[in-house]
Enzyme design. Structure first.
Site, PDB file in Angstrom:
ATOM      1  CB  THR A  16     -10.797 -36.398   9.758  1.00 15.92           C
ATOM      2  OG1 THR A  16     -12.216 -35.640   9.971  1.00 15.92           O
ATOM      3  CG2 THR A  16     -11.107 -37.433  11.038  1.00 15.92           C
ATOM      4  CD  GLN A  73     -14.844 -33.574  12.467  1.00 20.37           C
ATOM      5  OE1 GLN A  73     -14.261 -32.753  13.056  1.00 20.37           O
ATOM      6  NE2 GLN A  73     -16.586 -33.893  11.433  1.00 20.37           N
ATOM      7  CG  ASP A 127     -13.865 -39.087  13.562  1.00 14.67           C
ATOM      8  OD1 ASP A 127     -14.585 -39.512  13.319  1.00 14.67           O
ATOM      9  OD2 ASP A 127     -14.071 -38.241  12.567  1.00 14.67           O
ATOM     10  CG  ASP A 183     -19.339 -41.399  13.202  1.00 18.01           C
ATOM     11  OD1 ASP A 183     -20.131 -41.872  14.187  1.00 18.01           O
ATOM     12  OD2 ASP A 183     -20.032 -39.613  12.974  1.00 18.01           O
ATOM     13  NE  ARG A 216     -22.779 -40.909  12.582  1.00 15.55           N
ATOM     14  CZ  ARG A 216     -22.446 -39.636  12.143  1.00 15.55           C
ATOM     15  NH1 ARG A 216     -24.203 -38.923  12.130  1.00 15.55           N
ATOM     16  NH2 ARG A 216     -21.728 -39.533  12.314  1.00 15.55           N
ATOM     17  CD1 TRP A 276     -19.187 -41.102   5.757  1.00 14.86           C
ATOM     18  CD2 TRP A 276     -17.223 -41.700   6.609  1.00 14.86           C
ATOM     19  NE1 TRP A 276     -17.750 -39.777   5.289  1.00 14.86           N
ATOM     20  CE2 TRP A 276     -16.609 -41.503   5.659  1.00 14.86           C
ATOM     21  CE3 TRP A 276     -16.282 -42.818   7.060  1.00 14.86           C
ATOM     22  CZ2 TRP A 276     -15.225 -41.040   6.130  1.00 14.86           C
ATOM     23  CZ3 TRP A 276     -14.609 -42.466   7.055  1.00 14.86           C
ATOM     24  CH2 TRP A 276     -14.635 -40.992   6.587  1.00 14.86           C
TER      25      TRP A 276
END
Length: 368
Positions: free
Chosen positions: A104, A140, A163, A185, A244, A246
């Protein structure tokens, strides 16, 4: 205190220079034009031409066009101001993704490692649609990644899918009057970031934030103030979580924000339902909160019991000065207090009235 005060006035002067530069081409240090009418045809060439460890701003003007480049502003290229004609027509784009890039962190379209960077009227984009089956093994795809301290984005668009916006380092970033969109995310990392008067758009049913703060090291993580949290104007209405955890010290707060009907009643989510997953217990030490939010997606009485509804006194601690103070984190040694000011900011408030049924109706209001 004197050092912090000097930094404040220096920054104010710098950003005033940035805005006046848009009216006077002679003040640009470098002009990038895809048609060859500037100093360079590529943005990376302009980045490379910036003097190392420069104390005064280097102002780069990017003429309208789509620049397909994988960009990197290294740490020695400090105090760069990147100005486009408009986020609608000045687009920095690429199509790398984690599976082929090697992770990523290597999938970025644009990486800013230098301190003191600012951007205005620019779109930062990654075009990889992580929902397509060919990207399921590693889709990602970061549009913009920040490792430097004291970055500013104003009237910009940060666009992608999974991402999108990686605030990787525990450094400070101010995002004002911007549009950020994505799927899973799409605002994530360890950064200390304040989003003001921004559109946060979900392209699919997933999670908006994935904060990766360490437990007990930072007072602030991602703070959203006076933002519109909305679904993407096109497509099937998704079901979306505000975030959420990480990291075990995940820290995200929404203040005075409009929340569209796509936000789930729980508000937030855990990272994993698998007890064997290393992030399974992260929710226990995370801090997720809201204050004075409204709209069809704000269901105060249905929120997860471990999330918070701030009172007025608690919410008053979320000022720009406190969020960006040098002592707001022990995870990094920051170079003095910081109070970024955008001079002559004429962007209208994007927040709809509390009776508004569709936040999309005000999408263009703040940016025209």
């Amino acid at each position: 205190m004197k050092k912090a005060s000097n930094k404040f006035y220096s920054f104010l002067l710098v950003f005033t220079t940035l805005l006046s530069a848009q009216k006077n081409n002679s003040t640009y240090d470098i002009i990038v034009a895809i048609d060859g009418t500037g100093n360079f045809t590529k943005v990376q060439e302009a980045f490379d031409a910036v003097p190392d460890n420069n104390l005064k701003p280097t102002i780069i003007f990017v003429k309208a066009g789509t620049y397909k480049e994988k960009l990197k502003l290294i740490s020695s290229k400090k105090n760069v101001m990147l100005i486009g004609e408009s986020y609608k027509n000045t687009i920095l784009t690429y199509d790398d993704y984690a599976e082929i890039a090697g992770g990523t962190s290597k999938s970025f379209s644009t990486l800013i490692e230098a301190d003191g960077f600012s951007a205005e009227n620019i779109t930062f984009e990654n075009t990889i649609d992580s929902y397509l089956p060919q990207y399921k093994k590693g889709g990602q795809a970061v549009a913009l990644m920040i490792n430097g301290d004291r970055s500013i984005f104003h009237n910009c668009k940060i666009s992608g899918f999974q991402d999108t916006f990686y605030l990787k380092a525990n450094k400070r970033t101010y995002i004002k009057d911007c549009i950020i969109d994505g799927t899973t995310d799409f605002i994530f990392g360890s950064g200390i970031a304040l989003f003001e008067n921004c559109f946060i758009q979900s392209k699919g049913g997933s999670y908006i934030t994935a904060s990766n703060q360490d437990v007990g090291k930072s007072k602030y993580g991602f703070v959203f103030k006076d933002c519109v949290i909305m679904e993407y104007p096109k497509g099937v209405p998704p079901k979306v979580s505000l975030g959420r955890p990480w990291g075990a010290g995940a820290n995200v707060v929404f203040i005075n924000c409009f929340e569209g009907s796509h936000i789930i009643a729980d508000g937030w989510s855990i990272w994993s339902k698998d007890p064997e997953h290393k992030a399974y217990n992260n929710w226990k030490t995370s801090f997720y909160a809201e204050y004075n939010c409204y709209g069809p997606g704000f269901q105060r009485n249905s929120r997860l019991p471990w999330s918070h509804q701030l009172n007025k006194n608690e919410a008053s601690e979320y000022t720009k000065e406190k969020i960006f103070a040098a002592n707001s984190t022990t995870a990094n040694i920051l170079d003095g207090d910081w109070n970024p000011i955008i001079d002559k900011d004429k962007c209208n408030s994007i927040l709809p009235a509390k009776k508004a049924k569709n936040a999309a109706l005000v999408f263009e209001k703040g940016f025209n």
